[in-house]
Design a protein around this motif. Sequence first.
Motif, PDB file in Angstrom:
ATOM      1  N   SER A  81      -6.947   1.046 -17.102  1.00 31.59           N
ATOM      2  CA  SER A  81      -7.844   0.714 -18.213  1.00 31.59           C
ATOM      3  C   SER A  81      -9.178   0.144 -17.758  1.00 31.59           C
ATOM      4  N   ASN A  82      -9.352  -0.043 -16.436  1.00 33.83           N
ATOM      5  CA  ASN A  82     -10.599  -0.615 -15.921  1.00 33.83           C
ATOM      6  C   ASN A  82     -11.126   0.254 -14.789  1.00 33.83           C
ATOM      7  N   SER A  83     -12.358   0.728 -14.915  1.00 29.16           N
ATOM      8  CA  SER A  83     -12.925   1.654 -13.927  1.00 29.16           C
ATOM      9  C   SER A  83     -13.107   0.996 -12.556  1.00 29.16           C
ATOM     10  N   LYS A  84     -13.466  -0.290 -12.533  1.00 30.66           N
ATOM     11  CA  LYS A  84     -13.671  -0.986 -11.264  1.00 30.66           C
ATOM     12  C   LYS A  84     -12.368  -1.105 -10.491  1.00 30.66           C
ATOM     13  N   LEU A  85     -11.280  -1.458 -11.179  1.00 31.05           N
ATOM     14  CA  LEU A  85      -9.979  -1.563 -10.521  1.00 31.05           C
ATOM     15  C   LEU A  85      -9.493  -0.197 -10.048  1.00 31.05           C
ATOM     16  N   ARG A  86      -9.743   0.852 -10.827  1.00 37.15           N
ATOM     17  CA  ARG A  86      -9.354   2.212 -10.411  1.00 37.15           C
ATOM     18  C   ARG A  86     -10.072   2.601  -9.130  1.00 37.15           C
ATOM     19  N   GLU A  87     -11.343   2.280  -9.089  1.00 41.68           N
ATOM     20  CA  GLU A  87     -12.153   2.612  -7.900  1.00 41.68           C
ATOM     21  C   GLU A  87     -11.654   1.864  -6.664  1.00 41.68           C
ATOM     22  N   LEU A  88     -11.366   0.562  -6.838  1.00 42.00           N
ATOM     23  CA  LEU A  88     -10.874  -0.233  -5.706  1.00 42.00           C
ATOM     24  C   LEU A  88      -9.516   0.281  -5.223  1.00 42.00           C
ATOM     25  N   LEU A  89      -8.655   0.687  -6.161  1.00 44.23           N
ATOM     26  CA  LEU A  89      -7.336   1.195  -5.782  1.00 44.23           C
ATOM     27  C   LEU A  89      -7.452   2.510  -5.015  1.00 44.23           C
ATOM     28  N   GLU A  90      -8.350   3.387  -5.436  1.00 49.39           N
ATOM     29  CA  GLU A  90      -8.546   4.648  -4.724  1.00 49.39           C
ATOM     30  C   GLU A  90      -9.040   4.406  -3.304  1.00 49.39           C
ATOM     31  N   GLU A  91      -9.940   3.431  -3.126  1.00 50.31           N
ATOM     32  CA  GLU A  91     -10.437   3.105  -1.787  1.00 50.31           C
ATOM     33  C   GLU A  91      -9.315   2.529  -0.920  1.00 50.31           C
ATOM     34  N   LEU A  92      -8.441   1.735  -1.537  1.00 49.60           N
ATOM     35  CA  LEU A  92      -7.293   1.198  -0.806  1.00 49.60           C
ATOM     36  C   LEU A  92      -6.394   2.320  -0.314  1.00 49.60           C
ATOM     37  N   LYS A  93      -6.131   3.306  -1.162  1.00 48.29           N
ATOM     38  CA  LYS A  93      -5.275   4.430  -0.777  1.00 48.29           C
ATOM     39  C   LYS A  93      -5.890   5.224   0.364  1.00 48.29           C
ATOM     40  N   ILE A  94      -7.196   5.445   0.284  1.00 49.78           N
ATOM     41  CA  ILE A  94      -7.887   6.189   1.354  1.00 49.78           C
ATOM     42  C   ILE A  94      -7.775   5.429   2.679  1.00 49.78           C
ATOM     43  N   GLN A  95      -7.964   4.096   2.627  1.00 49.41           N
ATOM     44  CA  GLN A  95      -7.877   3.284   3.845  1.00 49.41           C
ATOM     45  C   GLN A  95      -6.461   3.269   4.396  1.00 49.41           C
ATOM     46  N   LYS A  96      -5.465   3.267   3.529  1.00 44.18           N
ATOM     47  CA  LYS A  96      -4.065   3.316   3.980  1.00 44.18           C
ATOM     48  C   LYS A  96      -3.796   4.619   4.731  1.00 44.18           C
ATOM     49  N   GLU A  97      -4.292   5.725   4.201  1.00 45.06           N
ATOM     50  CA  GLU A  97      -4.108   7.016   4.871  1.00 45.06           C
ATOM     51  C   GLU A  97      -4.820   7.037   6.217  1.00 45.06           C
ATOM     52  N   LYS A  98      -5.948   6.334   6.298  1.00 42.56           N
ATOM     53  CA  LYS A  98      -6.693   6.285   7.561  1.00 42.56           C
ATOM     54  C   LYS A  98      -5.915   5.502   8.616  1.00 42.56           C
ATOM     55  N   VAL A  99      -5.286   4.407   8.201  1.00 42.75           N
ATOM     56  CA  VAL A  99      -4.484   3.612   9.138  1.00 42.75           C
ATOM     57  C   VAL A  99      -3.287   4.427   9.625  1.00 42.75           C
ATOM     58  N   ASP A 100      -2.603   5.101   8.694  1.00 41.92           N
ATOM     59  CA  ASP A 100      -1.498   6.006   9.035  1.00 41.92           C
ATOM     60  C   ASP A 100      -0.399   5.300   9.830  1.00 41.92           C
ATOM     61  N   ASN A 101      -0.017   4.116   9.365  1.00 35.09           N
ATOM     62  CA  ASN A 101       1.079   3.390   9.995  1.00 35.09           C
ATOM     63  C   ASN A 101       1.707   2.490   8.927  1.00 35.09           C
ATOM     64  N   ALA A 102       2.739   3.004   8.260  1.00 35.93           N
ATOM     65  CA  ALA A 102       3.332   2.311   7.100  1.00 35.93           C
ATOM     66  C   ALA A 102       3.875   0.922   7.432  1.00 35.93           C
ATOM     67  N   PRO A 103       4.608   0.718   8.549  1.00 39.86           N
ATOM     68  CA  PRO A 103       5.122  -0.630   8.845  1.00 39.86           C
ATOM     69  C   PRO A 103       4.021  -1.676   9.008  1.00 39.86           C
ATOM     70  N   LEU A 104       2.889  -1.288   9.624  1.00 36.61           N
ATOM     71  CA  LEU A 104       1.793  -2.240   9.797  1.00 36.61           C
ATOM     72  C   LEU A 104       1.110  -2.533   8.464  1.00 36.61           C
ATOM     73  N   ILE A 105       1.013  -1.529   7.586  1.00 36.26           N
ATOM     74  CA  ILE A 105       0.459  -1.745   6.241  1.00 36.26           C
ATOM     75  C   ILE A 105       1.339  -2.733   5.474  1.00 36.26           C
ATOM     76  N   GLN A 106       2.650  -2.555   5.573  1.00 36.33           N
ATOM     77  CA  GLN A 106       3.573  -3.471   4.911  1.00 36.33           C
ATOM     78  C   GLN A 106       3.418  -4.891   5.436  1.00 36.33           C
ATOM     79  N   TYR A 107       3.210  -5.013   6.746  1.00 37.12           N
ATOM     80  CA  TYR A 107       3.006  -6.346   7.332  1.00 37.12           C
ATOM     81  C   TYR A 107       1.753  -7.005   6.771  1.00 37.12           C
ATOM     82  N   VAL A 108       0.656  -6.256   6.671  1.00 33.36           N
ATOM     83  CA  VAL A 108      -0.602  -6.817   6.148  1.00 33.36           C
ATOM     84  C   VAL A 108      -0.408  -7.268   4.699  1.00 33.36           C
TER      85      VAL A 108
END
Length: 505
Positions: A81-108
């Motif tokens: 329901s909020n465009s700013k939060l949608r944008e931030l979430l999409e950037e988070l997903k892109i950064q997660k894919e860039k890291v490409d290491n699920a256990p380290l993402i979970q640790y952070v």
Amino acid sequence: MRSGKRVLTIRVSGKERKKKVRNLLLDLAHFRNMLLIFITKYKELCGKYPLHQSILYGLVAKTYTGKYRQEFEKVLENIESNSKLRELLEELKIQKEKVDNAPLIQYVIRQVIRDFTNFFKSFQSYRENPDKFKGIPKPPKPKKLRHLMNFSAEGNANTFKQEKDKLVIRLRNDKYLKVKLPKDFPYRVSSIRLKLFGDDLYVELVYEQEVEARNPAGVCSAGIDIGLDDLLSVVSENPEIKSFIVSGKEIKAFNQWFNKERAKLMSQMDYLRNEIKSGKYEDTKKLERKLRELEIKEKVLSAHRKRWLENNLHKISRKIVDLLYETGHKVIYIGKNAMESKNGIDLGRKTNQEFVSIPFRRLVELIKYKAQQYGIEVIEVDESYTSKTSPFADIFKVRETRDKRLCQGERKGNTFKDNVLNKVFHADLVGALNIMRVGAKLLKLGFYENLKSFFVKLCNPVRLKLIDFFYKVSPKSLWIGGSRREVLALAGWSEKLGCLNTFES
């Protein structure tokens, strides 16, 4: 036998290997920054921090598979329901894919939740007792990556594979780091940590090690007074052991050198910052590049200091515990004022550099950790009035009334004039002896009746430089008396005959 966690630290070398690890840690730090911004923005718009680990990880995952479906759907609805939060979430997903290491993402994600939880606890404590704090606690905030010199991430067993003499750590989908293990390393690694400190990169291996449960070899106690020039002043209850003083001048000199070198770098950095801000230069890229080089150099210098201090504190703690174990000690009493008096201290620029920057607390924790392996108990004691009170005075009454007239003596510098015996003793040794009296709750100790032994302990200590303490001192060199006693000492008298009555026969 009992098992305990141990950590093996391996320094990463090689330009390309360091670059791979550094890039991964910087991407993880960027993900952390973005996650902090997202959580803060969600709190601002929706009135509540989204700090559920399963929900946060589900937001950046492709699909949510957790059991908190209803809570997840509500959070997702608020975001949609909020465009700013949608944008931030999409950037988070892109950064997660860039890291490409699920256990380290979970640790952070877990680390960010832990940081916010600690902030809430600190803020609650501040509301109840604001005098304990220097300022209002603030929530965790993003850090500039160009200034990032200290960051770590922990990976579980899914992030590495142990093969005979090496460990293969998966950094990303197609990038690995191979770490050579020590020769004949027999333990199974349970987790790893990647650490950035200054310009250095480390891999810490966490493993389980079974340690043989030992019992103390004797029944004696020892008192330790911690200081600056005299780092450790040790007095033993064993009447046949000389007191000894471990010099702290080498650590003090190293600390002064570090402060001097760091002050030079800070002065140069301040000059460059002022030049950049002055507006005299149209192109400031060269100045900014030079400033960045100095910042890295300062962090490299700090990393060198950390390694040097950690190495020597480990050696000091290991040697002191081994000596006291081999000479039949069961309890160690350590004065704690050297650590507590540094809280908010301001003794002037020079004294602050010498005193405040030396990690006494770390030394005490290492002594406790190593003494535990031998079953030796370490007790911290309030050392008020210990170095200013005669060993024959009622120190408990002195501490209760704070009446200096009851001290029956006076301290001047490193000497203590005792009015009971009309003798002059070393003040730090008097302090160590009184720390032992306070800890054991005794007015007198067993060796008081032998005045010769008493005077040797407080007037004629063995003085040791660090190099001598590490490599030359032994139980034999601390013994008072003749060859028969030395032979008994080397033969393990403390285990067979006990500590207090060994030489009565």
